[in-house]
Design a protein around this motif. Structure first.
Motif, PDB file in Angstrom:
ATOM      1  N   TYR A  21       0.856  -1.188   0.000  1.00  0.00           N
ATOM      2  CA  TYR A  21       0.000   0.000   0.000  1.00  0.00           C
ATOM      3  C   TYR A  21       0.890   1.236   0.000  1.00  0.00           C
ATOM      4  N   SER A  22       0.563   2.214  -0.835  1.00  0.00           N
ATOM      5  CA  SER A  22       1.327   3.464  -0.913  1.00  0.00           C
ATOM      6  C   SER A  22       0.378   4.650  -0.796  1.00  0.00           C
ATOM      7  N   ARG A  23       0.739   5.572   0.089  1.00  0.00           N
ATOM      8  CA  ARG A  23      -0.031   6.804   0.238  1.00  0.00           C
ATOM      9  C   ARG A  23       0.750   7.774   1.111  1.00  0.00           C
ATOM     10  N   ASN A  24       0.659   9.044   0.810  1.00  0.00           N
ATOM     11  CA  ASN A  24       1.269  10.112   1.620  1.00  0.00           C
ATOM     12  C   ASN A  24       2.770   9.923   1.822  1.00  0.00           C
ATOM     13  N   GLY A  25       3.458   9.407   0.812  1.00  0.00           N
ATOM     14  CA  GLY A  25       4.902   9.206   0.907  1.00  0.00           C
ATOM     15  C   GLY A  25       5.310   7.906   1.575  1.00  0.00           C
ATOM     16  N   TRP A  26       4.344   7.176   2.116  1.00  0.00           N
ATOM     17  CA  TRP A  26       4.604   5.897   2.779  1.00  0.00           C
ATOM     18  C   TRP A  26       4.344   4.746   1.815  1.00  0.00           C
ATOM     19  N   ASN A  27       5.139   3.676   1.928  1.00  0.00           N
ATOM     20  CA  ASN A  27       4.877   2.425   1.221  1.00  0.00           C
ATOM     21  C   ASN A  27       5.096   1.306   2.233  1.00  0.00           C
ATOM     22  N   ILE A  28       4.025   0.536   2.477  1.00  0.00           N
ATOM     23  CA  ILE A  28       4.122  -0.582   3.424  1.00  0.00           C
ATOM     24  C   ILE A  28       3.637  -1.861   2.764  1.00  0.00           C
ATOM     25  N   GLY A  29       4.173  -2.983   3.195  1.00  0.00           N
ATOM     26  CA  GLY A  29       3.698  -4.302   2.809  1.00  0.00           C
ATOM     27  C   GLY A  29       3.080  -4.955   4.038  1.00  0.00           C
ATOM     28  N   VAL A  30       1.791  -5.296   3.944  1.00  0.00           N
ATOM     29  CA  VAL A  30       1.078  -5.924   5.053  1.00  0.00           C
ATOM     30  C   VAL A  30       0.964  -7.408   4.726  1.00  0.00           C
TER      31      VAL A  30
END
Length: 115
Positions: A21-30
């Motif tokens: 997921y990418s949003r607001n400069g963040w990219n995370i893998g859940v």
């Protein structure tokens, strides 16, 4: 010859899987996975946005009824956030989120893992 045995992380275990997921400069893998007896939920911070003055990462294992069964909050460091675990006796998925100054910046769910 010696060998090293490593407990599987959710990203490498059976069932489940990771979603980015990418949003607001963040990219995370859940991520979620299992070893046939235990479900594992973990999270990867691939890119960080603004940290603000208070930043928290939440990792939660959720059952098929939508009820959280285990949770951990971490600081907002980059890289792998180690797995939390729970007995595998139903369908589960992992929910991860980044909250900065009380506002969720990015979040999402993993694939489902089943017994």
């Amino acid at each position: 010859m010696t060998s090293l045995t490593v407990a599987p992380t959710a990203a490498h275990a059976g069932g489940g899987g990771c979603i980015d997921y990418s949003r607001n400069g963040w990219n995370i893998g859940v991520c979620s996975g299992d070893n046939g007896r235990t479900v594992f939920g973990d999270l990867y911070v691939n890119a960080r946005g603004s940290l603000g003055s208070v930043c928290t990462i939440s990792i939660t294992i959720v059952n098929s009824a939508g009820t959280p069964v285990k949770n951990r909050n971490d600081g907002c460091y980059a890289g792998h956030h180690p797995a939390i675990d729970y007995p595998l006796n139903a369908k589960y998925h992992t929910v991860g989120s980044v909250v900065v100054n009380g506002v969720q910046k990015v979040g999402g769910s993993s694939f489902v893992t089943t017994p």
